[in-house]
Design an enzyme around this catalytic site. Structure first.
Site, short mmCIF file in Angstrom:
data_model
loop_
_atom_site.label_atom_id
_atom_site.label_comp_id
_atom_site.label_asym_id
_atom_site.label_seq_id
_atom_site.Cartn_x
_atom_site.Cartn_y
_atom_site.Cartn_z
N HIS A 226 0.82 -1.21 0.00
CA HIS A 226 0.00 0.00 0.00
C HIS A 226 0.86 1.26 0.00
O HIS A 226 0.48 2.27 -0.60
CB HIS A 226 -0.92 0.00 1.22
N ASP B 247 -5.61 5.85 1.73
CA ASP B 247 -5.77 4.47 1.27
C ASP B 247 -7.21 4.04 1.46
O ASP B 247 -7.87 4.39 2.44
CB ASP B 247 -4.83 3.55 2.07
#
Length: 459
Positions: free
Chosen positions: A25, A116
């Protein structure tokens, strides 16, 4: 704060980014940060103390820690991933809000935040402060479509997954079968469904845009279906790792230091002769599967480069170093055809002409990187979105073969030989090289990123 960003007090448009603290990520978020900065935006990256980033790897960006307090059990390498994600959201919501509020009081104009897509709490916190917030999905469009469909799947009886339904195609999610749906073995099903529901609700209720690290050439149908389910725009801006500004190889920004000695080792091998093996930065296997992988590779007759990450094998005490090889394997003649490293510079490895195929867990970053280099894949998904990606690799794009659910040495050796020297391997290798062409055309234009920046500036 980077010196050049503190050198002036003139009002600037600033974008605030908040990555989830895991390698798969972090990388795409920092790649996006570089692309935004290259287009004139000031960028501040908020980050957790857990798996903290190294600002020295990106001196052109400003970094601010939110200083969260995470329960010990959530920070453990053995933590259940669903429980860990829930704990991270709970622990980071207030400190993220405080850090964002401090930036709002600063000299620059905060145009928007990009967080995110797993940070459902941060999406809500930013929206609550009146900051336009976009969600970065670091998975595939196919996976995100599955996330949006999860409440319907549960109501229809597909979740929890039932043994007798495993091979049924999932309506409206073809080519996915029930066995390919997002799952985390060993995690509580209600907790997983609750987490996914919160993520989907935050996307619909808080995000003013969704950014996806994918592109039309491989996921146009999925992107169209996603847009039909959202009231906000979706931007397919990938492949981010190919679009970002060129950087020196040493500035990788990775949580793991790569062993670059594997590159000259690859130089000594013929074109397309080496199998690259890596199950990514989070996925783990048990000791028995690890040993079967090792013996299968040794007996396959194929040269291999294998990443064995510290802590990647359950049931060992070697949390801080790679686990030991099975007894007797270091004397096995076939083993001497291979090289084992704790971490590799993966993008350079996949671009190397000696690589013939990639045995992968089918994490989205690895899948994208393999597609972009025209490298076929042996798919061994472990959890979460990897089953979705693996199904697309093998049955939608036709660029990979399955290792098989049972990791047994004879089957491993046969799968490796088939991929590297069999007719099926030749077929998927040819298809992988063909798919690379539209990928290259996508990389040649920056229109998707430009459209995203234009939207950010309009908020």
């Amino acid at each position: 704060m980077a010196p050049e960003e503190g050198a002036t007090h003139a009002v600037r448009r600033r974008v605030v980014l908040f990555p989830l603290p895991f390698q798969g990520h972090i990388s795409p978020m920092l790649q996006l940060a570089e692309l935004l900065r290259a287009r004139g935006l000031a960028v501040t990256v908020l980050h957790t103390d857990f798996n903290a980033l190294d600002p020295a790897s990106h001196p052109e960006l400003a970094f601010v820690s939110i200083h969260e307090t995470l329960p010990d059990e959530a920070a453990s390498p053995d933590a259940d991933i669903v429980a860990q994600l829930l704990a991270l959201n709970s622990a980071c919501e207030a400190p993220f809000r405080d850090a964002l509020e401090a930036l709002l009081r600063g000299p620059d104009d905060v145009a928007c935040a990009v967080v995110d897509g797993q940070w459902y709490a941060a999406l809500g916190a930013a929206s609550g402060l009146g900051v336009p917030v976009l969600a970065l999905r670091t998975d595939s469009a196919a996976t995100f479509r599955t996330v949006l469909a999860f409440p319907r799947l549960r109501a229809s009886g597909y979740i929890p997954i039932k043994e007798e339904q495993l091979d049924e195609l999932v309506p409206e999610l073809e080519p996915l079968r029930v066995r390919d749906l997002i799952r985390v073995d060993g995690s509580d099903t209600d907790a997983l469904c609750g987490f996914i529901a919160r993520v989907a609700d935050a996307m619909r209720g808080s995000a003013c845009g969704v950014v996806l690290n994918t592109f039309d050439a491989i996921e146009a149908p999925e992107l169209a279906k996603i847009q039909s389910k959202l009231s906000c725009p979706a931007f397919a801006v990938g492949p981010l790792h190919k679009l970002r500004p060129a950087r020196p190889a040493a500035e990788h920004g990775s949580l793991h230091a790569p062993d670059r000695g594997c590159l000259p080792w690859l130089d000594a091998h013929p074109r397309r002769s080496v199998l690259y093996v890596s199950l990514g930065s989070v996925a783990c296997v048990d000791r028995a599967a690890f040993e079967e992988m090792a013996w299968g590779l040794a007996s396959s007759g194929v040269p291999f480069l294998w990443v064995v990450r510290p802590g990647s094998v359950r049931g060992t005490d070697e949390a801080l170093s790679p686990p030991p090889l099975p007894d007797g394997l270091d004397e096995e003649a076939g083993w001497r055809r291979g090289k084992v490293v704790a971490w590799a510079p993966q993008r350079e490895v996949l671009a190397h002409e000696a690589i013939g195929a990639f045995w992968t867990h089918c994490g989205w970053n690895s899948t994208l990187e393999s597609i972009c280099e025209g490298v076929p894949m042996l798919a061994q998904p472990c959890f979460a979105d990897q089953t979705v990606n693996a199904r697309y690799v093998t049955h939608q794009w036709g660029v990979g073969l399955e290792v098989g659910e049972e990791i047994e040495r004879a089957r491993v050796a046969e799968a490796v030989r088939t991929m590297m020297a069999g007719e099926e391997g030749d077929r998927v290798s040819q298809r992988a090289r063909e798919l690379k062409s539209p990928t290259d055309r996508c990389v040649a234009t920056s229109l998707a990123i430009d459209n995203l920046v234009q939207y950010m500036m309009s908020l």
